[in-house]
Design a protein around this motif. Structure first.
Motif, PDB file in Angstrom:
ATOM      1  N   HIS A 172       0.680  -1.177  -0.144  1.00  0.00           N
ATOM      2  CA  HIS A 172       0.041   0.331   0.069  1.00  0.00           C
ATOM      3  C   HIS A 172       1.051   1.346   0.339  1.00  0.00           C
ATOM      4  CE1 HIS A 172      -2.910   2.549   1.859  1.00  0.00           C
ATOM      5  NE2 HIS A 172      -3.808   2.108   0.875  1.00  0.00           N
ATOM      6  N   ASN A 173       1.189   1.591  -1.108  1.00  0.00           N
ATOM      7  CA  ASN A 173       1.947   3.001  -1.364  1.00  0.00           C
ATOM      8  C   ASN A 173       1.088   3.377  -2.240  1.00  0.00           C
ATOM      9  OD1 ASN A 173       3.281   4.840  -2.015  1.00  0.00           O
ATOM     10  ND2 ASN A 173       5.833   3.601  -1.671  1.00  0.00           N
ATOM     11  N   LEU A 174       0.253   4.150  -2.456  1.00  0.00           N
ATOM     12  CA  LEU A 174      -0.267   5.202  -3.222  1.00  0.00           C
ATOM     13  C   LEU A 174       0.672   6.229  -4.021  1.00  0.00           C
ATOM     14  CD1 LEU A 174      -3.921   5.511  -1.595  1.00  0.00           C
ATOM     15  CD2 LEU A 174      -3.000   4.086  -2.702  1.00  0.00           C
ATOM     16  N   ARG A 175       1.649   6.734  -3.656  1.00  0.00           N
ATOM     17  CA  ARG A 175       2.409   7.350  -4.607  1.00  0.00           C
ATOM     18  C   ARG A 175       3.213   5.931  -5.775  1.00  0.00           C
ATOM     19  NH1 ARG A 175       4.851  11.647  -0.716  1.00  0.00           N
ATOM     20  NH2 ARG A 175       2.679  12.279  -0.468  1.00  0.00           N
ATOM     21  N   ALA A 176       3.240   5.029  -5.415  1.00  0.00           N
ATOM     22  CA  ALA A 176       4.317   4.821  -6.353  1.00  0.00           C
ATOM     23  C   ALA A 176       2.861   2.854  -6.504  1.00  0.00           C
ATOM     24  CB  ALA A 176       5.391   3.746  -5.634  1.00  0.00           C
ATOM     25  N   PHE A 177       1.826   3.061  -6.591  1.00  0.00           N
ATOM     26  CA  PHE A 177       1.260   2.029  -7.059  1.00  0.00           C
ATOM     27  C   PHE A 177       0.603   1.346  -8.480  1.00  0.00           C
ATOM     28  CE2 PHE A 177      -3.783  -0.047  -6.100  1.00  0.00           C
ATOM     29  CZ  PHE A 177      -2.728  -0.825  -5.010  1.00  0.00           C
ATOM     30  N   ASN A 178       1.749   1.926  -9.259  1.00  0.00           N
ATOM     31  CA  ASN A 178       1.891   1.137 -10.764  1.00  0.00           C
ATOM     32  C   ASN A 178       3.511   0.572 -10.609  1.00  0.00           C
ATOM     33  OD1 ASN A 178       4.162   3.547 -10.154  1.00  0.00           O
ATOM     34  ND2 ASN A 178       2.092   4.486 -10.453  1.00  0.00           N
ATOM     35  N   ALA A 182       6.633  -2.129  -8.660  1.00  0.00           N
ATOM     36  CA  ALA A 182       6.450  -3.344  -8.664  1.00  0.00           C
ATOM     37  C   ALA A 182       7.807  -3.816  -8.706  1.00  0.00           C
ATOM     38  CB  ALA A 182       6.925  -3.235  -9.986  1.00  0.00           C
ATOM     39  N   GLU A 183       9.055  -3.638  -8.300  1.00  0.00           N
ATOM     40  CA  GLU A 183      10.377  -4.268  -7.182  1.00  0.00           C
ATOM     41  C   GLU A 183       9.983  -4.178  -6.442  1.00  0.00           C
ATOM     42  OE1 GLU A 183      14.806  -4.264  -6.983  1.00  0.00           O
ATOM     43  OE2 GLU A 183      14.120  -2.709  -8.200  1.00  0.00           O
ATOM     44  N   ALA A 184       9.694  -2.756  -5.154  1.00  0.00           N
ATOM     45  CA  ALA A 184       9.597  -3.287  -3.818  1.00  0.00           C
ATOM     46  C   ALA A 184       8.549  -3.976  -3.312  1.00  0.00           C
ATOM     47  CB  ALA A 184       9.102  -1.698  -3.145  1.00  0.00           C
ATOM     48  N   SER A 185       7.313  -3.918  -4.065  1.00  0.00           N
ATOM     49  CA  SER A 185       5.870  -5.034  -3.822  1.00  0.00           C
ATOM     50  C   SER A 185       6.480  -6.229  -4.266  1.00  0.00           C
ATOM     51  CB  SER A 185       4.736  -4.926  -4.873  1.00  0.00           C
ATOM     52  OG  SER A 185       4.880  -5.121  -5.567  1.00  0.00           O
ATOM     53  N   HIS A 186       6.593  -7.231  -4.452  1.00  0.00           N
ATOM     54  CA  HIS A 186       7.189  -8.211  -5.456  1.00  0.00           C
ATOM     55  C   HIS A 186       8.594  -8.592  -4.154  1.00  0.00           C
ATOM     56  CE1 HIS A 186       5.682  -9.346  -9.275  1.00  0.00           C
ATOM     57  NE2 HIS A 186       5.646  -7.833  -9.204  1.00  0.00           N
ATOM     58  N   VAL A 187       9.270  -7.651  -3.407  1.00  0.00           N
ATOM     59  CA  VAL A 187      10.225  -8.036  -2.359  1.00  0.00           C
ATOM     60  C   VAL A 187       9.519  -7.975  -1.086  1.00  0.00           C
ATOM     61  CG1 VAL A 187      11.821  -7.229  -1.550  1.00  0.00           C
ATOM     62  CG2 VAL A 187      12.502  -6.800  -3.805  1.00  0.00           C
ATOM     63  N   PRO A 214      12.627  -6.790   3.933  1.00  0.00           N
ATOM     64  CA  PRO A 214      12.778  -5.378   2.324  1.00  0.00           C
ATOM     65  C   PRO A 214      11.846  -4.688   1.676  1.00  0.00           C
ATOM     66  CG  PRO A 214      13.107  -8.238   2.004  1.00  0.00           C
ATOM     67  CD  PRO A 214      13.372  -7.680   3.359  1.00  0.00           C
ATOM     68  N   ALA A 215      12.661  -3.552   1.511  1.00  0.00           N
ATOM     69  CA  ALA A 215      11.463  -3.093   0.776  1.00  0.00           C
ATOM     70  C   ALA A 215      10.555  -2.955   1.581  1.00  0.00           C
ATOM     71  CB  ALA A 215      10.894  -3.422  -0.536  1.00  0.00           C
ATOM     72  N   ALA A 216      10.386  -2.297   2.693  1.00  0.00           N
ATOM     73  CA  ALA A 216       9.497  -2.838   3.671  1.00  0.00           C
ATOM     74  C   ALA A 216       8.132  -1.160   3.649  1.00  0.00           C
ATOM     75  CB  ALA A 216       9.899  -2.900   5.372  1.00  0.00           C
ATOM     76  N   ARG A 217       9.332  -0.304   3.914  1.00  0.00           N
ATOM     77  CA  ARG A 217       8.919   1.027   3.901  1.00  0.00           C
ATOM     78  C   ARG A 217       8.695   1.525   2.746  1.00  0.00           C
ATOM     79  NH1 ARG A 217       5.881   2.586   8.433  1.00  0.00           N
ATOM     80  NH2 ARG A 217       6.971   2.155   9.942  1.00  0.00           N
ATOM     81  N   MET A 218       9.260   0.769   1.684  1.00  0.00           N
ATOM     82  CA  MET A 218       8.204   1.169   0.670  1.00  0.00           C
ATOM     83  C   MET A 218       7.035   0.933   0.274  1.00  0.00           C
ATOM     84  SD  MET A 218       8.855   2.751  -2.554  1.00  0.00           S
ATOM     85  CE  MET A 218       8.362   3.062  -4.328  1.00  0.00           C
ATOM     86  N   ALA A 219       6.638  -0.379   0.465  1.00  0.00           N
ATOM     87  CA  ALA A 219       5.026  -1.432   0.375  1.00  0.00           C
ATOM     88  C   ALA A 219       4.733  -1.018   0.961  1.00  0.00           C
ATOM     89  CB  ALA A 219       6.029  -2.400   0.692  1.00  0.00           C
ATOM     90  N   HIS A 220       5.177  -0.045   2.601  1.00  0.00           N
ATOM     91  CA  HIS A 220       4.406  -0.040   3.386  1.00  0.00           C
ATOM     92  C   HIS A 220       4.627   1.844   3.990  1.00  0.00           C
ATOM     93  CE1 HIS A 220       1.501  -2.728   3.674  1.00  0.00           C
ATOM     94  NE2 HIS A 220       1.425  -3.554   3.335  1.00  0.00           N
ATOM     95  N   MET A 251      -3.328  -4.727 -11.363  1.00  0.00           N
ATOM     96  CA  MET A 251      -3.058  -3.241 -11.847  1.00  0.00           C
ATOM     97  C   MET A 251      -1.840  -3.417 -12.585  1.00  0.00           C
ATOM     98  SD  MET A 251      -5.682  -2.082 -10.520  1.00  0.00           S
ATOM     99  CE  MET A 251      -5.624  -0.347 -10.713  1.00  0.00           C
ATOM    100  N   GLY A 252      -1.321  -4.552 -12.920  1.00  0.00           N
ATOM    101  CA  GLY A 252      -0.674  -4.421 -14.135  1.00  0.00           C
ATOM    102  C   GLY A 252       1.253  -4.763 -13.781  1.00  0.00           C
ATOM    103  N   ALA A 253       1.328  -4.413 -12.201  1.00  0.00           N
ATOM    104  CA  ALA A 253       2.634  -4.125 -12.180  1.00  0.00           C
ATOM    105  C   ALA A 253       2.626  -5.056 -10.328  1.00  0.00           C
ATOM    106  CB  ALA A 253       3.259  -3.533 -11.939  1.00  0.00           C
ATOM    107  N   LEU A 254       2.065  -4.974  -9.820  1.00  0.00           N
ATOM    108  CA  LEU A 254       2.243  -5.438  -7.782  1.00  0.00           C
ATOM    109  C   LEU A 254       1.768  -6.620  -7.941  1.00  0.00           C
ATOM    110  CD1 LEU A 254       0.126  -2.360  -7.005  1.00  0.00           C
ATOM    111  CD2 LEU A 254       2.884  -2.236  -7.082  1.00  0.00           C
ATOM    112  N   ALA A 255       3.025  -7.172  -6.905  1.00  0.00           N
ATOM    113  CA  ALA A 255       2.621  -8.452  -6.527  1.00  0.00           C
ATOM    114  C   ALA A 255       1.700  -8.150  -4.878  1.00  0.00           C
ATOM    115  CB  ALA A 255       3.692  -9.278  -5.382  1.00  0.00           C
ATOM    116  N   VAL A 256       0.606  -9.094  -4.844  1.00  0.00           N
ATOM    117  CA  VAL A 256      -0.962  -8.537  -3.535  1.00  0.00           C
ATOM    118  C   VAL A 256      -0.769  -9.873  -3.337  1.00  0.00           C
ATOM    119  CG1 VAL A 256      -1.286  -6.231  -3.958  1.00  0.00           C
ATOM    120  CG2 VAL A 256      -2.548  -8.018  -4.975  1.00  0.00           C
ATOM    121  N   SER A 257      -1.454 -10.282  -2.507  1.00  0.00           N
ATOM    122  CA  SER A 257      -1.417 -11.423  -1.428  1.00  0.00           C
ATOM    123  C   SER A 257      -2.790 -11.122   0.150  1.00  0.00           C
ATOM    124  CB  SER A 257      -0.571 -12.328  -1.023  1.00  0.00           C
ATOM    125  OG  SER A 257       0.780 -12.768  -2.364  1.00  0.00           O
TER     126      SER A 257
END
Length: 262
Positions: A172-178, A182-187, A214-220, A251-257
């Motif tokens: 949930h990073n609305l400034r990078a919800f595309n 992508a990399e942060a969401s997947h990691v 990894p990428a915790a604060r980019m993801a959230h 949304m074309g790029a993100l990893a979610v579960s």
């Protein structure tokens, strides 16, 4: 009555179930997983307790109206999405029961309505809106240990026919919800799925230190959409977890579960 599982649901963006024309098939996988929720839970529950990422208070707040109104807590969507009705009943009795479990940490709110973290996730799962719903807020400070502890206090509800659902997003990073995110969401999502697969004690320890992932604060950048997970893990702390929904190109790029425990 059997012990019910708990769920953490990645609930998608805004009022997506009412925007098929705009989103096309972008939400097909999420919708299928939510439609399967009653089967995964072992049947229609007596009631739902939804821990929503879209509500915070100085105490843990509980919606206690018998007829909750609607809260359209989003902006920039088509006019018809501000007329949505999801007429599921509330349950003052369940709100009181939860308050009794949480003690002086909790307070009833008879004015609170359903936010989109609740109605957008519960409509595909229970389209007839015939299961009573009580919402539980997060608490200011967003302390993972405190939310895990609250979950532990809620454990008896699982033997009382109440399905405990955490509604948030694993990314949930609305400034990078595309593609930017992508990399942060997947990691981060890989770390989260690995963590949820751990033995219970190790899983809890890792979640308490989630900021080191990894990428915790980019993801959230702010963790309100992750904290409902802490509550549902606390309520089923000894249970095995499984992934019940995962996409690599949301949304074309993100990893979610999404996850089920028990």
């Amino acid at each position: 009555m059997s012990t019910l599982p708990t769920f953490f649901l990645s609930h998608g963006g805004g009022p997506w179930p009412w925007m098929r024309d705009q989103f096309g098939n972008a939400y097909d996988q999420l919708e299928a997983s939510l439609r399967d929720l009653p089967r995964q839970a072992g049947g229609k529950p007596k009631a739902l307790l939804v821990v929503t990422a879209h509500w915070e208070g100085r105490d843990f707040l509980l919606s206690s109206s018998a007829r909750p109104p609607m809260i359209y807590d989003y902006g920039g969507f088509p006019p018809h999405t501000y007329q949505i009705q999801y007429p599921a009943p509330g349950s003052p009795e369940l709100a009181q029961r939860v308050a009794s479990l949480l003690g002086d940490r909790a307070r009833l709110d008879p004015a609170r309505g359903f936010d989109h973290g609740t109605f957008s996730a519960m409509y595909p799962a229970f389209p007839e809106a015939d299961v009573p719903i009580v919402q539980l807020s997060l608490r200011h400070g967003l302390d993972p240990a405190e939310h895990l502890e609250i979950g532990r206090l809620l454990r008896p509800l699982r033997d009382e026919g109440v399905l405990i659902v955490g509604s948030g997003l694993s990314y949930h990073n609305l400034r990078a919800f595309n593609a930017v995110g992508a990399e942060a969401s997947h990691v981060f999502d890989a770390w989260l799925r690995e963590t949820m697969a751990e033995a219970p004690a190790e899983r809890t320890a890792r979640l308490l230190e989630w900021e080191r992932a990894p990428a915790a604060r980019m993801a959230h950048p702010r963790e309100e959409h992750l904290l409902p997970l802490m509550v549902v893990v606390g309520a089923a702390e000894d249970a095995v977890a499984e992934v019940v929904y995962h996409e690599d190109r949301f949304m074309g790029a993100l990893a979610v579960s999404s996850f089920k425990l028990g």
